[in-house]
Design a protein around this motif. Structure first.
Motif, PDB file in Angstrom:
ATOM      1  N   ASP A 114       0.818  -1.208   0.000  1.00 49.56           N
ATOM      2  CA  ASP A 114       0.000   0.000   0.000  1.00 49.56           C
ATOM      3  C   ASP A 114       0.855   1.262   0.000  1.00 49.56           C
ATOM      4  OD1 ASP A 114       0.899  -0.548   2.555  1.00 49.56           O
ATOM      5  OD2 ASP A 114      -0.857   0.317   3.535  1.00 49.56           O
ATOM      6  N   GLU A 115       2.029   1.192   0.628  1.00 47.30           N
ATOM      7  CA  GLU A 115       2.946   2.337   0.605  1.00 47.30           C
ATOM      8  C   GLU A 115       3.432   2.603  -0.816  1.00 47.30           C
ATOM      9  OE1 GLU A 115       4.733   1.583   5.107  1.00 47.30           O
ATOM     10  OE2 GLU A 115       5.894   0.998   3.344  1.00 47.30           O
ATOM     11  N   PHE A 116       3.786   1.532  -1.517  1.00 48.00           N
ATOM     12  CA  PHE A 116       4.248   1.704  -2.893  1.00 48.00           C
ATOM     13  C   PHE A 116       3.114   2.125  -3.820  1.00 48.00           C
ATOM     14  CE2 PHE A 116       8.129  -0.674  -1.739  1.00 48.00           C
ATOM     15  CZ  PHE A 116       9.045   0.217  -2.285  1.00 48.00           C
ATOM     16  N   ALA A 117       1.908   1.687  -3.518  1.00 51.80           N
ATOM     17  CA  ALA A 117       0.776   2.107  -4.329  1.00 51.80           C
ATOM     18  C   ALA A 117       0.603   3.621  -4.247  1.00 51.80           C
ATOM     19  CB  ALA A 117      -0.495   1.391  -3.876  1.00 51.80           C
ATOM     20  N   ASP A 141      12.987  -0.198   1.428  1.00 48.00           N
ATOM     21  CA  ASP A 141      12.097  -0.538   0.316  1.00 48.00           C
ATOM     22  C   ASP A 141      11.997  -2.028   0.073  1.00 48.00           C
ATOM     23  OD1 ASP A 141      11.434   2.128  -0.359  1.00 48.00           O
ATOM     24  OD2 ASP A 141      13.367   2.356  -1.372  1.00 48.00           O
ATOM     25  N   VAL A 142      12.878  -2.791   0.669  1.00 50.81           N
ATOM     26  CA  VAL A 142      12.888  -4.244   0.485  1.00 50.81           C
ATOM     27  C   VAL A 142      12.892  -4.896   1.861  1.00 50.81           C
ATOM     28  CG1 VAL A 142      13.940  -4.232  -1.783  1.00 50.81           C
ATOM     29  CG2 VAL A 142      15.397  -4.149   0.221  1.00 50.81           C
ATOM     30  N   THR A 143      12.180  -5.983   1.993  1.00 45.57           N
ATOM     31  CA  THR A 143      12.058  -6.634   3.296  1.00 45.57           C
ATOM     32  C   THR A 143      13.297  -7.420   3.679  1.00 45.57           C
ATOM     33  OG1 THR A 143      11.002  -8.528   2.219  1.00 45.57           O
ATOM     34  CG2 THR A 143       9.555  -6.792   3.086  1.00 45.57           C
ATOM     35  N   ARG A 150      17.468 -10.669  -4.654  1.00 41.32           N
ATOM     36  CA  ARG A 150      16.463 -11.026  -3.646  1.00 41.32           C
ATOM     37  C   ARG A 150      15.154 -11.515  -4.228  1.00 41.32           C
ATOM     38  NH1 ARG A 150      16.942  -5.523  -3.810  1.00 41.32           N
ATOM     39  NH2 ARG A 150      18.505  -5.534  -2.157  1.00 41.32           N
ATOM     40  N   GLY A 151      14.890 -11.273  -5.500  1.00 43.08           N
ATOM     41  CA  GLY A 151      13.651 -11.740  -6.113  1.00 43.08           C
ATOM     42  C   GLY A 151      12.529 -10.721  -6.030  1.00 43.08           C
ATOM     43  N   ALA A 152      11.288 -11.213  -6.122  1.00 44.23           N
ATOM     44  CA  ALA A 152      10.121 -10.345  -6.219  1.00 44.23           C
ATOM     45  C   ALA A 152       9.875  -9.597  -4.917  1.00 44.23           C
ATOM     46  CB  ALA A 152       8.889 -11.162  -6.590  1.00 44.23           C
ATOM     47  N   THR A 153       9.475  -8.322  -5.054  1.00 43.85           N
ATOM     48  CA  THR A 153       9.104  -7.469  -3.921  1.00 43.85           C
ATOM     49  C   THR A 153       8.062  -6.472  -4.401  1.00 43.85           C
ATOM     50  OG1 THR A 153      10.818  -5.845  -4.433  1.00 43.85           O
ATOM     51  CG2 THR A 153      11.413  -7.600  -2.858  1.00 43.85           C
ATOM     52  N   PRO A 154       7.291  -5.858  -3.486  1.00 46.54           N
ATOM     53  CA  PRO A 154       6.380  -4.784  -3.900  1.00 46.54           C
ATOM     54  C   PRO A 154       7.113  -3.637  -4.592  1.00 46.54           C
ATOM     55  CG  PRO A 154       5.785  -5.574  -1.723  1.00 46.54           C
ATOM     56  CD  PRO A 154       7.081  -6.259  -2.078  1.00 46.54           C
ATOM     57  N   TYR A 155       8.382  -3.382  -4.188  1.00 44.17           N
ATOM     58  CA  TYR A 155       9.158  -2.342  -4.880  1.00 44.17           C
ATOM     59  C   TYR A 155       9.272  -2.666  -6.359  1.00 44.17           C
ATOM     60  CZ  TYR A 155      13.176   0.028  -6.868  1.00 44.17           C
ATOM     61  OH  TYR A 155      13.986   0.741  -7.712  1.00 44.17           O
ATOM     62  N   GLY A 160       9.623  -1.461 -11.023  1.00 42.43           N
ATOM     63  CA  GLY A 160      10.497  -2.311 -11.812  1.00 42.43           C
ATOM     64  C   GLY A 160      10.618  -1.821 -13.238  1.00 42.43           C
ATOM     65  N   PRO A 161      11.372  -2.536 -14.054  1.00 40.26           N
ATOM     66  CA  PRO A 161      11.638  -2.085 -15.426  1.00 40.26           C
ATOM     67  C   PRO A 161      10.385  -1.845 -16.259  1.00 40.26           C
ATOM     68  CG  PRO A 161      13.116  -3.866 -14.814  1.00 40.26           C
ATOM     69  CD  PRO A 161      12.124  -3.757 -13.701  1.00 40.26           C
ATOM     70  N   LYS A 162       9.305  -2.579 -15.975  1.00 39.65           N
ATOM     71  CA  LYS A 162       8.094  -2.409 -16.793  1.00 39.65           C
ATOM     72  C   LYS A 162       7.559  -0.984 -16.714  1.00 39.65           C
ATOM     73  CE  LYS A 162       6.454  -7.199 -16.822  1.00 39.65           C
ATOM     74  NZ  LYS A 162       5.349  -8.113 -16.458  1.00 39.65           N
ATOM     75  N   ARG A 163       7.777  -0.337 -15.570  1.00 38.23           N
ATOM     76  CA  ARG A 163       7.278   1.029 -15.421  1.00 38.23           C
ATOM     77  C   ARG A 163       7.972   1.985 -16.387  1.00 38.23           C
ATOM     78  NH1 ARG A 163       4.792   3.639 -10.525  1.00 38.23           N
ATOM     79  NH2 ARG A 163       4.516   5.815 -11.151  1.00 38.23           N
ATOM     80  N   PHE A 164       9.201   1.698 -16.720  1.00 36.14           N
ATOM     81  CA  PHE A 164       9.998   2.638 -17.511  1.00 36.14           C
ATOM     82  C   PHE A 164      10.043   2.289 -19.001  1.00 36.14           C
ATOM     83  CE2 PHE A 164      11.592   2.689 -13.174  1.00 36.14           C
ATOM     84  CZ  PHE A 164      11.534   4.046 -12.893  1.00 36.14           C
ATOM     85  N   GLU A 165       9.534   1.121 -19.345  1.00 41.87           N
ATOM     86  CA  GLU A 165       9.553   0.739 -20.748  1.00 41.87           C
ATOM     87  C   GLU A 165       8.762   1.744 -21.581  1.00 41.87           C
ATOM     88  OE1 GLU A 165       8.106  -3.226 -20.908  1.00 41.87           O
ATOM     89  OE2 GLU A 165       9.951  -4.124 -20.112  1.00 41.87           O
TER      90      GLU A 165
END
Length: 610
Positions: A114-117, A141-143, A150-155, A160-165
């Motif tokens: 929810d923080e990242f949202a 930002d990472v648990t 570290r793999g998948a995280t809400p961050y 992630g890269p998809k946001r910047f594509e």
């Protein structure tokens, strides 16, 4: 050089940007506060025009946002400060030429979805306008405190890269998605932002090195969450990052990090012997969790400086409603680590990996513009018995004159924009007078020329470190012999020569001469010119007035009085010599490059250094 030309010499025009210019100072407190309060409401940005920073301007701004974690802490989420900062960038992007924004990590306190949202939605203000920006993961930002593997995280889901594509500035990401690089165009070149995870793995290091290797001529700003811990001190991890990545990559000239507080700076010499500026930026310990403070790194490539300023647009925007006691202290920071300037000779600093090609010599024939009556260049030493030929073909050749056993030296040194690649080294001295100079031969057509319809006299010069006003001042670069008295013009000092382009005891160029249409001496003055620097001078007369240019820029003390032609009594012109009372009185001390005289007023675009 300046680009202004074809103007009325009586009015000083505004100079365009060139090799050296100036930075417009901005007053954020006051004008900015009013602007921020007038920003469009949330959602209105969707109809605004796309982001269009000027890629050619030599003045541009990089915005930096450090730790915002306390604004996004579980049930305590307040997006207003971040949104105010982002809207400030949108509102002032044009006037500031803001080219990019870098967030330094710890976007959130707990790395929760929810923080990242919430912060992800705030950053859509930039997405909707196509603004280039980078983010990176801080330890909050990472648990897990593990590396970028570290793999998948809400961050990663939010930033992630998809946001910047699809963004024009996005260059790519490491396979794990936690490291990215971004490119932006500014100052006529490409720049790279390397946004690294707060803990690089060996794979992360390898990826970063590969990115640098693929962009070998691109200056790099490295952003990460942890590097500098306090003034002149790197953290343990920061030292590892320096040792394993920064030190051996000369492209990295600036690093930016958060994590620790208060703000601090360090400077380190890299393996190439160049300074790397390392800056810690973090205000989470201050009022309202830092109130989404932003750093504005204002690059000025002409002044060779980065001017840095730290402000909270959110606090400044509240000024109209009345600020509380703490807000009044925090809107704009002025401490030594918050507001400062960093001097960088960008051309020299980047020369190891992206040298600016030297301008090649230009054939003499290309310099013979219509109206050229004399052109001399010094591509080789002057022999004691040789004649320096006038390359215009007009017969205004030069012969050598020595005084007190003096001689002329030669150097390959030259102004970077000089057509000929060489210069003569004059070694004049006064009391006792000693040196050597050049004079036009008897009967040279130039000796009798009066330039009634206008003229342009140009010369390149450089004064050495040992230039001494007691022994070298008032020597002439270019002068015409014969006195005012001999010409029947006795106003002012009748023993002064008829024309001289000289250097004062303050190293100010001065053009002093007797026009055809007046008895007295007319003068033009330039400003003090530093030692060990090449300069181009041009004296331009359009048949009515005379204007003096330094590096293609018109100087202040250009007279408005009418000035027609140059009085002559048929005697020679001198290069490096100055006569008083008809006798040699001073000899130039310094280097002299190409000299050209044209029998008409030339625009700046036709000067030899253009």
């Amino acid at each position: 050089m300046c680009t202004s030309h074809d103007h009325d010499p009586g009015e000083a025009p505004l100079a365009g940007a060139g090799r050296r210019g100036f930075l417009r100072a901005t007053a954020l407190l006051g004008a900015t506060a009013a602007a921020v309060t007038a920003l469009p409401a949330p959602g209105a940005e969707a109809a605004a025009p796309a982001w269009r920073p000027d890629p050619h301007s030599r003045r541009f701004t990089l915005a930096v946002m450090p730790d915002t974690q306390y604004l996004f802490d579980g049930p305590s989420i307040d997006t207003a400060p971040v949104e105010a900062s982002l809207r400030y960038l949108l509102e002032h992007g044009g006037e500031e030429n803001i080219v990019f924004l870098s967030h330094l990590g710890d976007l959130t306190q707990n790395g929760a979805r929810d923080e990242f949202a919430a912060i992800g939605e705030a950053f859509r203000l930039l997405d909707r306008r196509g603004v280039g920006y980078s983010v990176l993961a801080g330890n909050h930002d990472v648990t897990s405190s593990t590396t970028d593997q570290r793999g998948a995280t809400p961050y990663l889901d939010a930033f992630g890269p998809k946001r910047f594509e699809g963004k024009g500035t996005f260059g790519g990401a490491s396979p794990d998605g936690y490291n990215t690089f971004h490119r932006f165009a500014a100052g006529g070149r490409e720049w790279l932002v390397l946004a690294l995870d707060w803990r690089l793995s060996p794979r992360g290091h390898a990826w970063a090195k590969e990115v640098l290797a693929r962009h070998p001529k691109t200056p790099v700003i490295l952003t990460t969450h942890e590097l500098v811990a306090e003034d002149d001190t790197l953290s343990e991890y920061g030292q590892q990052l320096w040792d394993r990545l920064v030190e051996d990559h000369d492209q990295i000239f600036l690093t930016l990090n958060g994590h620790y507080w208060p703000a601090a700076r360090a400077t380190r010499k890299n393996a190439a012997g160049n300074d790397v500026h390392l800056h810690l930026t973090n205000y989470q310990n201050r009022y309202f969790g830092g109130a989404a403070m932003i750093r504005l790194y204002r690059f000025d490539l002409d002044r060779d400086v980065i001017d840095v300023e730290t402000v909270s647009p959110w606090i400044l925007g509240r000024a109209g409603k009345g600020l509380n006691e703490l807000e009044r202290q925090e809107g704009e920071l002025s401490g030594d680590t918050d507001r400062f300037s960093v001097g960088i000779d960008f051309e020299r600093r980047f020369s190891g990996f992206a040298p600016v090609p030297a301008r090649p010599a230009r054939p003499a024939a290309r310099l013979l513009v219509p109206g050229t009556v004399a052109y001399w260049r010094f591509d080789k030493p002057v022999d004691g018995t040789a004649t320096v030929r006038d390359l215009s073909g007009r017969g205004n050749d030069l012969s050598l004159v020595t005084v007190g056993g003096g001689a002329l030296g030669w150097s390959a040194d030259h102004h970077p924009d000089q057509p000929g690649h060489g210069s003569l080294e004059f070694q004049g001295f006064k009391s006792p007078l000693k040196g050597a100079y050049l004079r036009t031969v008897d009967g040279a057509p130039l000796n009798a020329a009066t330039f009634r319809d206008g003229y342009t006299i140009e010369a390149f010069y450089r004064l050495p470190a040992d230039w001494d006003p007691d022994h070298h001042a008032w020597s002439g670069l270019v002068s015409r012999t014969g006195t005012g008295g001999a010409a029947g013009k006795t106003a002012d000092d009748p023993d002064e020569p008829l024309a001289t382009l000289s250097l004062s005891n303050d190293r100010e160029p001065q053009w002093a001469m007797r026009p055809l249409d007046q008895q007295g001496i007319a003068t033009n003055w330039g400003q003090e010119t530093p030692l060990e620097t090449w300069w181009h001078l041009a004296v331009v007369n359009d048949g009515r007035r005379t204007t003096l240019y330094v590096e293609g820029c018109p100087v202040l003390r250009n007279p408005r009085a009418r000035s027609v032609g140059i009085t002559s009594v048929g005697l020679p012109w001198l290069l490096g010599g100055y006569e008083y009372g008809g006798r040699i009185d001073q000899i130039y001390h310094g280097r002299l490059g190409d000299v050209r005289i044209t029998a008409r007023a030339l625009p700046v675009t036709s000067f030899m250094n253009h």
